[in-house]
Design an enzyme around this catalytic site. Structure first.
Site, PDB file in Angstrom:
ATOM      1  N   GLY A  93     -53.577 -61.127  -4.631  1.00  0.00           N
ATOM      2  CA  GLY A  93     -54.752 -61.826  -5.157  1.00  0.00           C
ATOM      3  C   GLY A  93     -55.349 -61.071  -6.332  1.00  0.00           C
ATOM      4  N   GLN A 167     -62.926 -59.175  -7.544  1.00  0.00           N
ATOM      5  CA  GLN A 167     -61.810 -59.740  -8.310  1.00  0.00           C
ATOM      6  C   GLN A 167     -62.331 -60.679  -9.389  1.00  0.00           C
ATOM      7  OE1 GLN A 167     -59.192 -61.431  -5.366  1.00  0.00           O
ATOM      8  NE2 GLN A 167     -58.407 -59.433  -4.772  1.00  0.00           N
ATOM      9  N   ASP A 317     -62.008 -55.450   3.494  1.00  0.00           N
ATOM     10  CA  ASP A 317     -60.595 -55.271   3.844  1.00  0.00           C
ATOM     11  C   ASP A 317     -60.420 -54.486   5.147  1.00  0.00           C
ATOM     12  OD1 ASP A 317     -59.865 -56.665   1.628  1.00  0.00           O
ATOM     13  OD2 ASP A 317     -59.412 -54.914   0.402  1.00  0.00           O
ATOM     14  N   ARG A 348     -58.011 -64.096   8.300  1.00  0.00           N
ATOM     15  CA  ARG A 348     -58.013 -62.863   9.105  1.00  0.00           C
ATOM     16  C   ARG A 348     -58.870 -62.969  10.358  1.00  0.00           C
ATOM     17  NH1 ARG A 348     -57.633 -58.467   4.124  1.00  0.00           N
ATOM     18  NH2 ARG A 348     -55.362 -58.602   4.001  1.00  0.00           N
TER      19      ARG A 348
END
Ligand code: S3P
Length: 438
Positions: A93, A167, A317, A348
Site C-alpha cells: 500500500g 500514506q 500496524d 485485520r
C-alpha cells in the site's frame, strides 16, 4: 508456505532489528527524485521495498544493490521516464500510494498493478487529493488497475486529510515535491512523520505547526535538495513481534538493538508498559534524523488495557500483535476507533477474530475494534489446529507468536507474505529460541 510452531520455547538473547519498511521505501523514492549519488545503509530487503525499487528502476532510476546489501542511487541525465509495462507494487500500500503521488508530480504516463490484496484496497484516498491538485488518474472505482496521464499540478495546494493516514499525507508531499509546488496539509491526528523528517534531513523547506491535535504541514517549493548517505533505523513494527514473544514466553531477557524510536511509532511501547511490561530503552541516538535505541525486555506479568482515540494511528500496524499480548494478559482489553484495520493487507479485525475463535480465546467483535478476555495461562490445544493468515504478514507473525503459549504446535497457513516486511523472521526468531517448521 505453512509454518508450524514448537512448544515450550523461551525467547532470550540479543538480535538486531531489521530495517524499517516505511523508511526504506521513502529513502528510495526521495533519493531517486533527488537524482544525486547517495548510499542507503540498513535498507530492508523485503518484498515491499524491493517492489518499490523495481518500480523506480522501471521508470529509469538506476538503483543498484551491492553484495553487502548497501543500496546505491546514482545521478542520471534525466529524472524519470515513461514505461509501457505497468508498475507492479505487489502487496505494498505504501509503495503504490506514494509512487502515485511521486509519478503524478513528475507528470508521467504510466499504469499500476499489484497483487490480489492490494487490488482490493481503497485508493480514492490518494486519487481524490491528487486529482484536486490537477493530476489525471483513471482507476477501477477507486481501486487498481490505475493509470495516470501527464498533467501539471497546481503551484500551491491546501488539503485537510479526511482520514489519519501517513500514506495519503506522504503521497501529497511527494507530488508537491516532484512538481515543484508548495503544499499545506492539515492532519487531524499525528501519523508517522518519516516523510517530513526525511525531507528536512535533505534540506527541504518544511514547517510543522500544531493546533490542538492537528498538525499543519507546510512544504515550500523545494527545487534542490542535498542528497547525503542515509542510514535506515530498525522497524519497531517488526520488533513488536519479538517484544511480545519475549513477554509472553517468560523470557529471562531479550535485547533488540537498533529499534526505531520515532515518537509517532512508539505507541506500542507505551501500550505494553501500561500493560505492565518491563521494557527499557538504552543508548538512545539519532540516525539520519530518526531516533533509535536498543531495547531490553524482561519477564513481566501483563494486564488488560483500553485503547482508543489518538493513540490508534500510532499503533495501527501493531494492533494484531497487541491483541495477542492481550490474549495472555490478566483481564479485559478493549480496542476501539480502529476501523482502518478493515482495509489493511487483510481485514485485520476479522482475521484476528477468526484466529482467536480457532484458539478458543474469548473475545467480542465491534465494527471498529474488539474486546479480548485474556488469561496468562497457556492455551490447551486438544487436536492439531491450523489458523488462516489471510495472506497477511502481520496476521501470520502474530499467530506464530501466539503459538508460544499453546500446549501443542499450531500451524499458520500461507505465511509467504512474511517476506514482504520481515524477510529473516524465521531465522531470527530461531536464533533466540523459537523454532518454526516449514
Ligand atoms: C504506512 C502508514 C500506515 C501503515 C502502513 C505504512 C506508511 O498506513 O499502516 O503499514 O509507510 O506511511 P496509513 O497511513 O494508511 O494509516
Amino acid at each position: 508456505m505453512n509454518l508450524t510452531t514448537s512448544t515450550n520455547s523461551q525467547i532470550f538473547g540479543k538480535v538486531k532489528c531489521p530495517g524499517d519498511k516505511s523508511i526504506s521505501q521513502r529513502a528510495l523514492m526521495i533519493g531517486a527524485l533527488m537524482n544525486q549519488e547517495m548510499t542507503i545503509d540498513g535498507f530492508l530487503h523485503g518484498e515491499d521495498p524491493l517492489s518499490t525499487m523495481n518500480a523506480l528502476n522501471q521508470i529509469g532510476a538506476g538503483i543498484t544493490v551491492d553484495e553487502s546489501g548497501l543500496v546505491h542511487l546514482c545521478k542520471k541525465n534525466y529524472i524519470f521516464q515513461n514505461c509501457d509495462e505497468p508498475l507492479n507494487l505487489g502487496n505494498s500500500g505504501t509503495g503504490l500510494r506514494l509512487m502515485l503521488g511521486l509519478t503524478c508530480g513528475v507528470g508521467l504516463n504510466l499504469s499500476f498493478c499489484g497483487d490480489e490484496s492490494l487490488s482490493s484496497r481503497p485508493m480514492s484516498r490518494v486519487i481524490n487529493p491528487l486529482t484536486e491538485m490537477g493530476a489525471s488518474i483513471k482507476s477501477s472505482s477507486g481501486k487498481l488497475p490505475i493509470s495516470i496521464l501527464p498533467t501539471s499540478l497546481q503551484k500551491q495546494f491546501t488539503y485537510e486529510l479526511p482520514v489519519a493516514s501517513a500514506q495519503v499525507k506522504s503521497s501529497i508531499l511527494l507530488a508537491a515535491l516532484a512538481s515543484g509546488a508548495g503544499v499545506e496539509i492539515t492532519e487531524p491526528i499525528q501519523t508517522r512523520d518519516h516523510t517530513e523528517r526525511m525531507l528536512k534531513n535533505f534540506g527541504a523547506n518544511l514547517e510543522i505547526a500544531t493546533e490542538g491535535n492537528k498538525n499543519i504541514i507546510q512544504l515550500a517549493p523545494s527545487y534542490h535538495l542535498n542528497a547525503k548517505n542515509y542510514t535506515v533505523v530498525g522497524d519497531i513494527s517488526s520488533a513488536a513481534f519479538l517484544i511480545v514473544a519475549a513477554l509472553i514466553s517468560n523470557s529471562p531477557g531479550l535485547e533488540i538493538t537498533n529499534v526505531g524510536m520515532n515518537p509517532s511509532r512508539t505507541g506500542l511501547l507505551q501500550v505494553l508498559q501500561n500493560m505492565g511490561a518491563d521494557i527499557e530503552a538504552r543508548n538512545q541516538r539519532l540516525e539520519s534524523g530518526e531516533p533509535c535505541a536498543d531495547l531490553i525486555i524482561k519477564k513481566s506479568m501483563l494486564r488488560g488495557v483500553e485503547l482508543s482515540g489518538n493513540i490508534i494511528p500510532n499503533i495501527i500496524d501493531e494492533i494484531p500483535i497487541i491483541s495477542i499480548a492481550a490474549a495472555f494478559a490478566e483481564g479485559e482489553t478493549i480496542i476501539r476507533d480502529a476501523e482502518e484495520l478493515r482495509v489493511k493487507e487483510s481485514d485485520r479485525l476479522k482475521a484476528v477474530s477468526d484466529g482467536f475463535t480457532r484458539l478458543g480465546v474469548a473475545h467480542k467483535n465491534f465494527e471498529d475494534g474488539m474486546s479480548i478476555i485474556g488469561s496468562p495461562n497457556a492455551l490447551l490445544i486438544e487436536q492439531p489446529i491450523s489458523i488462516e493468515s489471510h495472506e497477511d504478514h502481520r496476521i501470520a507473525m502474530s499467530f506464530l507468536i501466539a503459538g508460544l503459549k499453546c500446549s501443542k504446535p499450531i500451524t499458520v497457513k500461507d505465511c509467504k507474505n512474511i517476506f514482504t516486511s520481515f524477510p529473516n523472521f524465521i531465522e531470527l526468531i530461531s536464533s533466540i529460541g523459537y523454532k518454526l517448521e516449514k
